[in-house]
Design a protein around this motif. Structure first.
Motif, PDB file in Angstrom:
ATOM      1  N   THR A   1       0.999  -1.559   0.139  1.00 55.19           N
ATOM      2  CA  THR A   1      -0.101   0.006   0.059  1.00 55.19           C
ATOM      3  C   THR A   1       1.335   0.712   0.143  1.00 55.19           C
ATOM      4  O   THR A   1       1.499   1.566   0.649  1.00 55.19           O
ATOM      5  N   GLN A   2       0.622   2.199  -1.271  1.00 51.05           N
ATOM      6  CA  GLN A   2       1.385   3.341  -1.296  1.00 51.05           C
ATOM      7  C   GLN A   2       0.581   4.100   0.172  1.00 51.05           C
ATOM      8  O   GLN A   2       0.187   4.984   0.082  1.00 51.05           O
ATOM      9  N   LEU A   3       1.316   4.980   0.910  1.00 52.79           N
ATOM     10  CA  LEU A   3       1.579   5.630   1.517  1.00 52.79           C
ATOM     11  C   LEU A   3       2.047   7.437   1.700  1.00 52.79           C
ATOM     12  O   LEU A   3       3.353   7.030   0.861  1.00 52.79           O
ATOM     13  N   LEU A   4       1.534   8.493   1.803  1.00 50.71           N
ATOM     14  CA  LEU A   4       1.957   9.711   1.592  1.00 50.71           C
ATOM     15  C   LEU A   4       1.882  10.709   3.196  1.00 50.71           C
ATOM     16  O   LEU A   4       0.517  10.695   3.090  1.00 50.71           O
ATOM     17  N   GLU A   5       3.099  10.439   3.575  1.00 51.00           N
ATOM     18  CA  GLU A   5       3.189  11.511   4.637  1.00 51.00           C
ATOM     19  C   GLU A   5       3.250  12.836   4.353  1.00 51.00           C
ATOM     20  O   GLU A   5       4.294  13.198   4.107  1.00 51.00           O
ATOM     21  N   GLN A   6       2.363  13.562   5.099  1.00 53.26           N
ATOM     22  CA  GLN A   6       2.749  14.993   4.894  1.00 53.26           C
ATOM     23  C   GLN A   6       3.048  15.745   6.725  1.00 53.26           C
ATOM     24  O   GLN A   6       2.176  15.090   7.334  1.00 53.26           O
ATOM     25  N   SER A   7       3.951  16.316   6.657  1.00 48.16           N
ATOM     26  CA  SER A   7       4.274  16.681   7.931  1.00 48.16           C
ATOM     27  C   SER A   7       4.712  18.442   7.652  1.00 48.16           C
ATOM     28  O   SER A   7       4.910  18.523   6.439  1.00 48.16           O
ATOM     29  N   PRO A   8       3.997  19.569   8.718  1.00 45.76           N
ATOM     30  CA  PRO A   8       3.278  18.929   9.888  1.00 45.76           C
ATOM     31  C   PRO A   8       2.076  18.837   9.427  1.00 45.76           C
ATOM     32  O   PRO A   8       1.425  19.284   8.455  1.00 45.76           O
ATOM     33  N   GLN A   9       0.650  18.161  10.304  1.00 50.77           N
ATOM     34  CA  GLN A   9      -0.549  17.781  10.276  1.00 50.77           C
ATOM     35  C   GLN A   9      -1.096  18.973  10.484  1.00 50.77           C
ATOM     36  O   GLN A   9      -1.719  19.522   9.468  1.00 50.77           O
ATOM     37  N   PHE A  10      -0.695  20.218  11.202  1.00 47.02           N
ATOM     38  CA  PHE A  10      -0.709  21.276  11.586  1.00 47.02           C
ATOM     39  C   PHE A  10      -0.409  22.700  11.820  1.00 47.02           C
ATOM     40  O   PHE A  10       0.994  22.183  12.219  1.00 47.02           O
ATOM     41  N   LEU A  11      -0.348  23.709  11.412  1.00 47.27           N
ATOM     42  CA  LEU A  11       1.194  24.634  11.791  1.00 47.27           C
ATOM     43  C   LEU A  11      -0.105  25.942  11.424  1.00 47.27           C
ATOM     44  O   LEU A  11      -0.570  26.933  10.806  1.00 47.27           O
ATOM     45  N   SER A  12      -0.011  26.407  12.730  1.00 43.85           N
ATOM     46  CA  SER A  12      -0.422  27.876  13.246  1.00 43.85           C
ATOM     47  C   SER A  12       0.635  29.589  12.822  1.00 43.85           C
ATOM     48  O   SER A  12       1.446  29.275  14.117  1.00 43.85           O
ATOM     49  N   ILE A  13       0.303  30.528  11.919  1.00 49.28           N
ATOM     50  CA  ILE A  13       2.230  31.411  12.043  1.00 49.28           C
ATOM     51  C   ILE A  13       1.600  32.750  11.409  1.00 49.28           C
ATOM     52  O   ILE A  13       0.272  32.393  11.820  1.00 49.28           O
ATOM     53  N   GLN A  14       2.351  33.380  12.004  1.00 47.30           N
ATOM     54  CA  GLN A  14       1.626  34.836  11.768  1.00 47.30           C
ATOM     55  C   GLN A  14       1.529  35.273  10.641  1.00 47.30           C
ATOM     56  O   GLN A  14       3.324  34.413   9.825  1.00 47.30           O
ATOM     57  N   GLU A  15       1.146  36.099   9.958  1.00 49.18           N
ATOM     58  CA  GLU A  15       1.554  36.913   8.770  1.00 49.18           C
ATOM     59  C   GLU A  15       2.510  37.234   8.760  1.00 49.18           C
ATOM     60  O   GLU A  15       3.230  37.784   9.946  1.00 49.18           O
TER      61      GLU A  15
ATOM     62  N   GLU B   1       5.557  35.034   7.864  1.00 47.54           N
ATOM     63  CA  GLU B   1       6.551  33.866   8.252  1.00 47.54           C
ATOM     64  C   GLU B   1       6.386  33.925   6.960  1.00 47.54           C
ATOM     65  O   GLU B   1       5.931  33.403   6.478  1.00 47.54           O
ATOM     66  N   ASN B   2       7.726  32.224   7.327  1.00 46.41           N
ATOM     67  CA  ASN B   2       7.759  31.226   5.765  1.00 46.41           C
ATOM     68  C   ASN B   2       7.170  30.093   6.305  1.00 46.41           C
ATOM     69  O   ASN B   2       7.593  29.950   7.730  1.00 46.41           O
ATOM     70  N   LEU B   3       7.335  28.926   6.201  1.00 48.96           N
ATOM     71  CA  LEU B   3       6.560  27.558   6.003  1.00 48.96           C
ATOM     72  C   LEU B   3       6.860  27.056   5.174  1.00 48.96           C
ATOM     73  O   LEU B   3       7.176  27.302   3.934  1.00 48.96           O
ATOM     74  N   THR B   4       7.365  26.250   5.644  1.00 48.81           N
ATOM     75  CA  THR B   4       7.158  24.076   4.294  1.00 48.81           C
ATOM     76  C   THR B   4       7.532  23.227   4.781  1.00 48.81           C
ATOM     77  O   THR B   4       6.826  22.679   6.034  1.00 48.81           O
ATOM     78  N   VAL B   5       6.433  22.870   4.182  1.00 50.66           N
ATOM     79  CA  VAL B   5       5.256  21.365   4.116  1.00 50.66           C
ATOM     80  C   VAL B   5       5.250  20.730   3.529  1.00 50.66           C
ATOM     81  O   VAL B   5       6.901  20.357   1.861  1.00 50.66           O
ATOM     82  N   TYR B   6       6.229  19.363   4.137  1.00 52.23           N
ATOM     83  CA  TYR B   6       6.486  18.176   3.225  1.00 52.23           C
ATOM     84  C   TYR B   6       5.983  17.092   3.371  1.00 52.23           C
ATOM     85  O   TYR B   6       5.054  16.780   3.908  1.00 52.23           O
ATOM     86  N   CYS B   7       5.843  16.472   2.079  1.00 49.87           N
ATOM     87  CA  CYS B   7       5.269  15.404   1.596  1.00 49.87           C
ATOM     88  C   CYS B   7       6.517  14.113   1.493  1.00 49.87           C
ATOM     89  O   CYS B   7       7.064  14.258   0.532  1.00 49.87           O
ATOM     90  N   ASN B   8       6.401  12.539   2.472  1.00 51.39           N
ATOM     91  CA  ASN B   8       7.450  12.260   2.298  1.00 51.39           C
ATOM     92  C   ASN B   8       6.433  10.299   1.698  1.00 51.39           C
ATOM     93  O   ASN B   8       5.473   9.704   1.611  1.00 51.39           O
ATOM     94  N   SER B   9       7.673   9.639   1.106  1.00 53.53           N
ATOM     95  CA  SER B   9       6.891   8.235   1.220  1.00 53.53           C
ATOM     96  C   SER B   9       8.034   7.401   0.454  1.00 53.53           C
ATOM     97  O   SER B   9       9.130   8.185  -0.198  1.00 53.53           O
ATOM     98  N   SER B  10       7.435   6.566   0.325  1.00 48.49           N
ATOM     99  CA  SER B  10       8.693   5.233   0.127  1.00 48.49           C
ATOM    100  C   SER B  10       8.648   4.493  -1.550  1.00 48.49           C
ATOM    101  O   SER B  10       9.508   3.840  -1.722  1.00 48.49           O
ATOM    102  N   SER B  11       7.715   5.017  -1.881  1.00 55.14           N
ATOM    103  CA  SER B  11       7.209   4.653  -3.707  1.00 55.14           C
ATOM    104  C   SER B  11       7.527   5.955  -4.309  1.00 55.14           C
ATOM    105  O   SER B  11       7.456   7.200  -3.993  1.00 55.14           O
ATOM    106  N   VAL B  12       7.955   5.240  -5.119  1.00 53.63           N
ATOM    107  CA  VAL B  12       8.244   6.335  -6.193  1.00 53.63           C
ATOM    108  C   VAL B  12       6.756   6.099  -6.840  1.00 53.63           C
ATOM    109  O   VAL B  12       6.045   5.931  -7.538  1.00 53.63           O
TER     110      VAL B  12
END
Lengths: 114, 113
Positions: free
Chosen positions: B1-15, B17-28
């Motif tokens: 089964t392919q899984l795509l994990e995203q992190s973080p699950q929740f992000l609260s920031i001030q106007e 600011e910069n942020l990065t969201v990640y999306c990771n899997s063991s599948s191509v």
């Protein structure tokens, strides 16, 4: 506006009942997908149709069924409804023939089972 | 089964600011898409990346596809309240001769004015 339409927008029904959700894809798109989104489960793929034929199945319950008609619109039938079936149901469409794969989502149908 | 994990699950920031969201899997994946979804509405496609290492920019949003096509990132510069929403990545692959799409677990972003 994605070009994908879904009806109805809201649906409230009782447990044990049966409902039908309708989706019209974007003009020219041959693939239709159905998704269920609930607060605790995220976006769950249910089923895909391509040019009238079932193409892929995801986490679709046996109480649920779908079909795609010759005019390419699709219907998702949900029967013997349970409280846990309350969710947003999305339809998406794509051309379906390209490796550069993009889906366009409709506005969704919010189903509430009481 | 392919899984795509995203992190973080929740992000609260001030106007601003910069942020990065990640999306990771063991599948191509053959391609990967990013969507943004606002409450009560369907996900809206933001971008598609196809080539390993590919970088795409959409105004203040920068998307990158990993070299091995197993992961992706979304970077937002100077976040605005209008960026608030649920960000979903989705990977496309072939299985049994058919295309298959897997959606990530989602990142809920809140930008506070």
């Amino acid at each position: 506006d994605s070009g994908v339409t879904q009806t109805p927008k809201h649906l409230i029904t009782a447990t044990g009942q049966r409902v039908t959700l309708r989706c019209s894809p974007r003009s020219g798109d041959l693939s239709v997908y159905w998704y269920q989104q609930s607060l605790d489960q995220g976006l769950q793929f249910l089923i895909q149709y391509y040019n009238g034929e079932e193409r892929a199945k995801g986490n679709i319950l046996e109480r649920f069924s779908a079909q795609q008609f010759p005019d390419l619109h699709s219907e998702l039938n949900l029967s013997s409804l349970e409280l846990g079936d309350s969710a947003l149901y999305f339809c998406a469409s794509s051309v379906g023939a390209s490796d550069t794969y993009e889906q366009y989502f409709g506005p969704g149908t919010r189903l509430t089972v009481t | 089964t392919q899984l795509l994990e995203q992190s973080p699950q929740f992000l609260s920031i001030q106007e601003g600011e910069n942020l990065t969201v990640y999306c990771n899997s063991s599948s191509v994946f053959s391609s990967l898409q990013w969507y943004r979804q606002e409450p009560g509405e369907g996900p809206v496609l933001l971008v598609t990346v196809v080539t390993g290492g590919e970088v795409k920019k959409l105004k203040r949003l920068t998307f990158q596809f990993g070299d091995a096509r197993k992961d992706s990132s979304l970077h937002i510069t100077a976040a605005q309240p209008g960026d608030t929403g649920l960000y979903l990545c989705a990977g496309a692959s072939y299985s049994g001769g058919y295309q298959k799409v897997t959606f990530g677990t989602g990142t809920k972003l809140q930008v506070i004015p």
